[in-house]
Design an enzyme around this catalytic site. Structure first.
Site, PDB file in Angstrom:
ATOM      1  N   PHE B 150       0.895  -1.105  -0.201  1.00 25.09           N
ATOM      2  CA  PHE B 150      -0.375  -0.007   0.131  1.00 25.09           C
ATOM      3  C   PHE B 150       1.204   0.981  -0.049  1.00 25.09           C
ATOM      4  O   PHE B 150       0.210   2.934  -0.226  1.00 25.09           O
ATOM      5  CB  PHE B 150      -1.123   0.291   0.976  1.00 25.09           C
ATOM      6  CG  PHE B 150       0.073   0.543   2.229  1.00 25.09           C
ATOM      7  CD1 PHE B 150       0.392   1.118   3.301  1.00 25.09           C
ATOM      8  CD2 PHE B 150       0.880  -0.639   3.398  1.00 25.09           C
ATOM      9  CE1 PHE B 150       1.051   1.731   4.186  1.00 25.09           C
ATOM     10  CE2 PHE B 150       0.706  -0.595   4.764  1.00 25.09           C
ATOM     11  CZ  PHE B 150       0.806   0.973   4.516  1.00 25.09           C
ATOM     12  N   LYS B 174      -1.373  -7.856  -8.425  1.00 27.53           N
ATOM     13  CA  LYS B 174      -2.287  -7.624  -6.975  1.00 27.53           C
ATOM     14  C   LYS B 174      -2.050  -6.930  -6.690  1.00 27.53           C
ATOM     15  O   LYS B 174      -1.255  -6.909  -5.588  1.00 27.53           O
ATOM     16  CB  LYS B 174      -2.254  -8.784  -6.706  1.00 27.53           C
ATOM     17  CG  LYS B 174      -3.329  -9.121  -6.022  1.00 27.53           C
ATOM     18  CD  LYS B 174      -2.975 -10.157  -5.230  1.00 27.53           C
ATOM     19  CE  LYS B 174      -3.121  -9.809  -3.792  1.00 27.53           C
ATOM     20  NZ  LYS B 174      -2.892  -8.278  -3.116  1.00 27.53           N
ATOM     21  N   SER B 227       5.828  -7.094   4.613  1.00 28.51           N
ATOM     22  CA  SER B 227       6.125  -7.062   5.574  1.00 28.51           C
ATOM     23  C   SER B 227       7.156  -8.358   5.424  1.00 28.51           C
ATOM     24  O   SER B 227       7.392  -9.293   4.324  1.00 28.51           O
ATOM     25  CB  SER B 227       5.245  -7.150   6.272  1.00 28.51           C
ATOM     26  OG  SER B 227       5.161  -7.998   6.250  1.00 28.51           O
ATOM     27  N   CYS B 282       9.872   1.526   3.188  1.00 28.70           N
ATOM     28  CA  CYS B 282      10.186   0.712   4.015  1.00 28.70           C
ATOM     29  C   CYS B 282      12.002   1.105   3.819  1.00 28.70           C
ATOM     30  O   CYS B 282      13.014   0.311   4.603  1.00 28.70           O
ATOM     31  CB  CYS B 282      11.217  -0.911   2.740  1.00 28.70           C
ATOM     32  SG  CYS B 282      11.007  -0.276   1.004  1.00 28.70           S
ATOM     33  N   GLU B 383       9.701  -3.440  13.073  1.00 26.29           N
ATOM     34  CA  GLU B 383       9.367  -2.710  12.586  1.00 26.29           C
ATOM     35  C   GLU B 383       8.065  -1.184  13.188  1.00 26.29           C
ATOM     36  O   GLU B 383       7.044  -2.466  13.267  1.00 26.29           O
ATOM     37  CB  GLU B 383       9.564  -2.758  11.381  1.00 26.29           C
ATOM     38  CG  GLU B 383       8.609  -1.713   9.702  1.00 26.29           C
ATOM     39  CD  GLU B 383       9.436  -2.423   8.553  1.00 26.29           C
ATOM     40  OE1 GLU B 383       7.910  -3.644   8.441  1.00 26.29           O
ATOM     41  OE2 GLU B 383       9.218  -1.854   7.870  1.00 26.29           O
TER      42      GLU B 383
END
Lengths: 117, 485
Positions: B150, B174, B227, B282, B383
């Site tokens: 996202f 996707k 993730s 990230c 994180e």
């Protein structure tokens, strides 16, 4: 108070300013300067699109849109001189806040053009 | 009535058989923008069939012709640059500058795709043996898929798509069900390209469709960004099913600030690295390590500059930081800050209760600084993926390097210094895939591979750069001899 605290805010202010100036110089009967403003408007739009570098975006401090208000009703010679001077000052003062060379150069050049240098 | 998204399969917009729909709200205004279907295995099957059918014709399409499609694609994206940027803001919550920067970075990847004809060239040796020549040929592999996150809803899918298809493969995308609209618009542009039907396919959904992609035997390779726990699952499942896979995971990126750094300029950049995209990237700076005397001046300058950050709606160009993506994300970030406080960190700036006038229900978390963070705390290890910067002390440069290398993650690390010797040593010793020297966001441009080590990457070939050419092609060796008369 409308802070000019981001790359986009400064470039959008420049675009808005040139758009207003193109109209202003047109009303004042100076078609050459009107064309120059329209050309700068397009250039600033291109730079806002192309020169934004996501990894070096940094907050900009100490600039406010209200400090560069233009009197666009006064199309007299002295009125035009004041408008050009304010536009040149805008570009001169915002350019150092931009850390992308291409954009900063364009803003510095716009300052010189408005100052008639 | 709010739009219910359709999949794009075989050149057609098709309804899914889904009964499950997830809302896609604007995280600042909470306005419902669309509903995203949870596509099932049957929808993925249709996409694979379309992509497989298209592959045979597409791989025979000359590579220069394939690259021409990318020229046209780039022009369409440039024409719709402002619309795409706005969509990114509305579905993700980041600022307009950040969205424009994201779309620009995506365009870099299209530019890279345009260069594929050059990068697919072969090499060879004449007379490797008497009268025998040996050459390599790069061939497309088949159907590839990308499962994307996202946080960069335009840029990350475009890391993969242009290179994959210009190499002659066909593609299934996707996107995240939280932010499907950027790719919805992108596929509308792709539809205008008149690519052969099935070269690019869009399947909306979450876990069910991702699982179907990972297990489908007709898909040759999968690119993933998300993730670390999910990246590991993707890697293991895809390899078990005989696929190529590049799975980029999460991060806990450290920044070391040395006493000889230009503090004001460094902090300006650290601030962008920590709070840009509300910390949801990230490559975001998560921990700043002040070395020796640098700690106090780093903290003071940070608190001064961060306190002045203007948080607001992304479409307002005076906003310097936007929202996080969702209520769940907001809750998780707030919980992590509270956990840090419970474990003994001092909160120098607290963004937990931030309210933005006019957007009182928006998913805002203000910029937060945690001080006195130690390596054993959860906020130092895990994180957070939000606008939270932890400050740690190190008595020496070596101790800072040790702290960084102790992390389970290895996506990026940066050093701020005016010492060439320290910078060189940092590049040499630090175990992270992307190293920044006086750069807080060490993001490789499209022509370089996006690095990542330890739990931040699962696979062999990274995204972007020549790694991506290797990932999306197979090198066949031809050994040939011709008998004279």
């Amino acid at each position: 108070m409308t802070p000019l605290n981001t790359f986009g805010a400064i470039m959008s202010k420049a675009i808005e300013l040139e758009s207003a100036l193109a109209d202003y110089y047109g009303r004042a009967g100076d078609s050459e300067r009107a064309r120059a403003s329209e050309k700068r408007r397009q250039k600033m739009m291109r730079i806002r699109r192309e020169a934004v570098l996501e990894i070096t975006l940094e907050a900009i401090v100490g600039l406010d849109s209200d400090d560069y208000a233009l009197d666009l009703d006064d199309t007299s010679e002295s009125g035009q001189a004041r408008v050009a001077s304010t536009a040149a000052r805008f570009y001169r003062e915002v350019a150092p806040g931009i850390n992308v060379r291409q954009a900063r150069s364009a803003l510095e050049r716009a300052a010189r053009e408005h100052a008639g240098e | 009535m709010v739009e219910r998204l359709k999949n794009y399969i075989g050149g057609e917009w098709v309804e899914t058989g889904s009964r499950d729909w997830s809302p896609v709200p604007d995280p600042a205004t909470c306005e419902l923008l669309a509903e995203c279907p949870e596509s099932g295995a049957g929808d993925v099957e249709l996409a694979v069939q379309a992509a497989q059918t298209a592959f045979e014709e597409w791989r025979r399409t000359p590579v220069l012709e394939r690259a021409q499609f990318m020229h046209h694609f780039k022009n369409l994206v440039e024409d719709r640059f402002d619309d795409l940027s706005e969509v990114v803001v509305r579905e993700n919550g980041k600022t307009l500058d950040e969205a424009r920067g994201e779309v620009r970075r995506g365009i870099e990847s299209i530019d890279f795709g345009i260069g594929v004809p050059f990068m697919m060239r072969n090499d060879g040796v004449e007379d490797i043996s008497s009268g025998i020549d040996e050459t390599t040929v790069r061939q497309p592999v088949g159907v590839f898929a990308a499962i994307t996150p996202f946080n960069f809803p335009f840029m990350v899918p475009i890391w993969f798509l242009p290179t994959a298809i210009t190499c002659g493969n066909t593609f299934i995308l996707k996107p995240s069900p939280q932010t499907p609209l950027s790719m919805q618009l992108t596929c509308e542009l792709i539809d205008e390209l008149d690519l052969p039907e099935g070269v690019v396919n869009l399947v909306h959904g979450g876990v069910t469709s991702a699982q179907a992609i990972m297990e489908h035997p007709g898909i040759a390779g999968v690119s993933f960004v998300g993730s670390s726990p999910v990246a590991k699952i993707i890697y293991e499942t895809c390899t078990r099913n005989g696929k190529r896979v590049q799975a980029q995971g999460g991060a806990k990126n450290y920044i070391a600030v040395l006493p000889d750094a230009d503090m004001e300029s460094s902090v300006k950049n650290v601030l962008g690295a920590a709070y840009g995209c509300a910390g949801q990237r990230c490559l975001a700076a998560a921990v700043a390590v002040g070395v020796g005397d640098a700690y106090d001046s780093l903290r003071d300058e940070l608190v001064k500059q961060v306190a002045g950050l203007r948080v607001g709606y992304g479409l307002d160009e005076t906003s310097q930081m936007g929202t996080v993506v969702s209520a769940q994300a907001r809750e998780r970030i707030v919980d992590m800050i509270t956990e840090g406080e419970r474990e003994g960190a001092t909160i120098s700036l607290d963004g937990r209760d931030l309210q933005v006038e006019g957007y009182e229900d928006g998913m805002f978390v203000g910029p937060t600084i945690l001080e006195d963070v130690t390596p054993d705390m959860r906020v130092a290890r895990e994180e957070i993926f939000g606008p939270v910067l932890s400050l740690m002390r190190a008595d020496s440069y070596d101790e800072a390097v040790e702290l960084i290398n102790r992390s389970n993650y290895g996506n990026a690390a940066s050093i701020f210094t005016s010492s060439g010797a320290h910078a060189r040593d940092f590049k040499y010793r630090v175990n992270a895939g992307n190293i920044g020297v006086n750069i807080g966001v060490a993001a490789p441009s499209a022509s370089f591979p996006f690095g990542g080590q330890k739990d931040s990457f699962f696979g062999d070939l990274h995204g972007q750069g020549m790694d991506s050419i290797d990932f999306f092609t197979d090198r066949k060796v031809v050994i040939e001899r011709w008998f004279a008369g």
